[in-house]
Design a protein around this motif. Structure first.
Motif, PDB file in Angstrom:
ATOM      1  N   LEU A  60      29.682  30.501 -42.454  1.00  0.00           N
ATOM      2  CA  LEU A  60      30.679  31.764 -42.344  1.00  0.00           C
ATOM      3  C   LEU A  60      31.843  31.663 -41.399  1.00  0.00           C
ATOM      4  O   LEU A  60      31.706  31.632 -40.193  1.00  0.00           O
ATOM      5  CB  LEU A  60      29.889  32.933 -42.140  1.00  0.00           C
ATOM      6  N   HIS A 102      32.524  44.000 -42.432  1.00  0.00           N
ATOM      7  CA  HIS A 102      31.864  43.187 -41.948  1.00  0.00           C
ATOM      8  C   HIS A 102      30.920  42.227 -42.950  1.00  0.00           C
ATOM      9  O   HIS A 102      30.481  42.902 -43.912  1.00  0.00           O
ATOM     10  CB  HIS A 102      30.760  43.565 -41.118  1.00  0.00           C
ATOM     11  N   SER A 126      29.713  45.165 -45.684  1.00  0.00           N
ATOM     12  CA  SER A 126      29.670  46.472 -45.031  1.00  0.00           C
ATOM     13  C   SER A 126      30.958  46.935 -44.657  1.00  0.00           C
ATOM     14  O   SER A 126      31.734  46.256 -44.371  1.00  0.00           O
ATOM     15  CB  SER A 126      28.634  46.694 -44.132  1.00  0.00           C
ATOM     16  N   ILE A 180      24.546  37.141 -49.568  1.00  0.00           N
ATOM     17  CA  ILE A 180      25.805  37.810 -48.875  1.00  0.00           C
ATOM     18  C   ILE A 180      25.795  39.303 -48.877  1.00  0.00           C
ATOM     19  O   ILE A 180      25.481  39.982 -49.780  1.00  0.00           O
ATOM     20  CB  ILE A 180      26.975  37.101 -49.406  1.00  0.00           C
ATOM     21  N   THR A 181      25.955  39.858 -47.839  1.00  0.00           N
ATOM     22  CA  THR A 181      26.195  41.238 -47.686  1.00  0.00           C
ATOM     23  C   THR A 181      27.491  41.716 -46.991  1.00  0.00           C
ATOM     24  O   THR A 181      27.733  41.215 -45.732  1.00  0.00           O
ATOM     25  CB  THR A 181      24.939  41.951 -46.717  1.00  0.00           C
ATOM     26  N   THR A 218      27.682  39.388 -43.520  1.00  0.00           N
ATOM     27  CA  THR A 218      26.752  38.644 -42.989  1.00  0.00           C
ATOM     28  C   THR A 218      26.325  37.765 -44.136  1.00  0.00           C
ATOM     29  O   THR A 218      26.253  38.169 -45.640  1.00  0.00           O
ATOM     30  CB  THR A 218      25.753  39.572 -42.531  1.00  0.00           C
ATOM     31  N   VAL A 219      25.655  36.783 -43.843  1.00  0.00           N
ATOM     32  CA  VAL A 219      25.111  35.780 -44.875  1.00  0.00           C
ATOM     33  C   VAL A 219      23.483  35.570 -44.277  1.00  0.00           C
ATOM     34  O   VAL A 219      23.257  35.086 -43.046  1.00  0.00           O
ATOM     35  CB  VAL A 219      25.792  34.330 -45.025  1.00  0.00           C
ATOM     36  N   ASN A 220      22.361  35.832 -45.202  1.00  0.00           N
ATOM     37  CA  ASN A 220      21.290  35.487 -44.953  1.00  0.00           C
ATOM     38  C   ASN A 220      20.904  33.903 -45.384  1.00  0.00           C
ATOM     39  O   ASN A 220      20.635  33.418 -46.279  1.00  0.00           O
ATOM     40  CB  ASN A 220      20.326  36.372 -45.678  1.00  0.00           C
ATOM     41  N   GLU A 235      33.422  36.556 -39.960  1.00  0.00           N
ATOM     42  CA  GLU A 235      32.576  37.719 -40.238  1.00  0.00           C
ATOM     43  C   GLU A 235      33.209  38.964 -40.145  1.00  0.00           C
ATOM     44  O   GLU A 235      32.621  39.953 -40.721  1.00  0.00           O
ATOM     45  CB  GLU A 235      31.621  37.867 -38.920  1.00  0.00           C
ATOM     46  N   GLU A 236      34.589  39.165 -39.848  1.00  0.00           N
ATOM     47  CA  GLU A 236      35.184  40.362 -40.096  1.00  0.00           C
ATOM     48  C   GLU A 236      36.434  40.002 -40.446  1.00  0.00           C
ATOM     49  O   GLU A 236      37.785  40.196 -40.074  1.00  0.00           O
ATOM     50  CB  GLU A 236      35.152  41.210 -38.639  1.00  0.00           C
TER      51      GLU A 236
END
Length: 64
Positions: free
Chosen positions: A34, A2, A62, A59-60, A4-6, A37-38
């Motif tokens: 983005l 996954h 996981s 950017i994170t 994610t972008v802040n 996301e996956e």
């Protein structure tokens, strides 16, 4: 995987777009988008590099 972008931290520098253009895109409005996301797990190394290279640490990624 996954991603994610802040977006509050994102400076739209484009480093991530250069490294993983099928996941990140900067559009004509100058903002980062983005696209997935996956993304496929095979992209892990590329996405890790993009997250590490992000100058604002926006950017994170996981496992799940």
């Amino acid at each position: 995987m996954h991603v994610t972008v802040n977006f509050d931290r994102c400076a739209s520098s484009g480093t991530c777009v250069q490294l993983v253009p099928d996941v990140f895109e900067i559009r004509d409005d100058g903002y980062l988008y983005l696209l997935s996301e996956e993304p496929d797990d095979a992209r892990w190394d590329d996405l890790k590099e993009a997250a590490d290279a992000c100058p604002t640490e926006a950017i994170t990624i996981s496992d799940g």
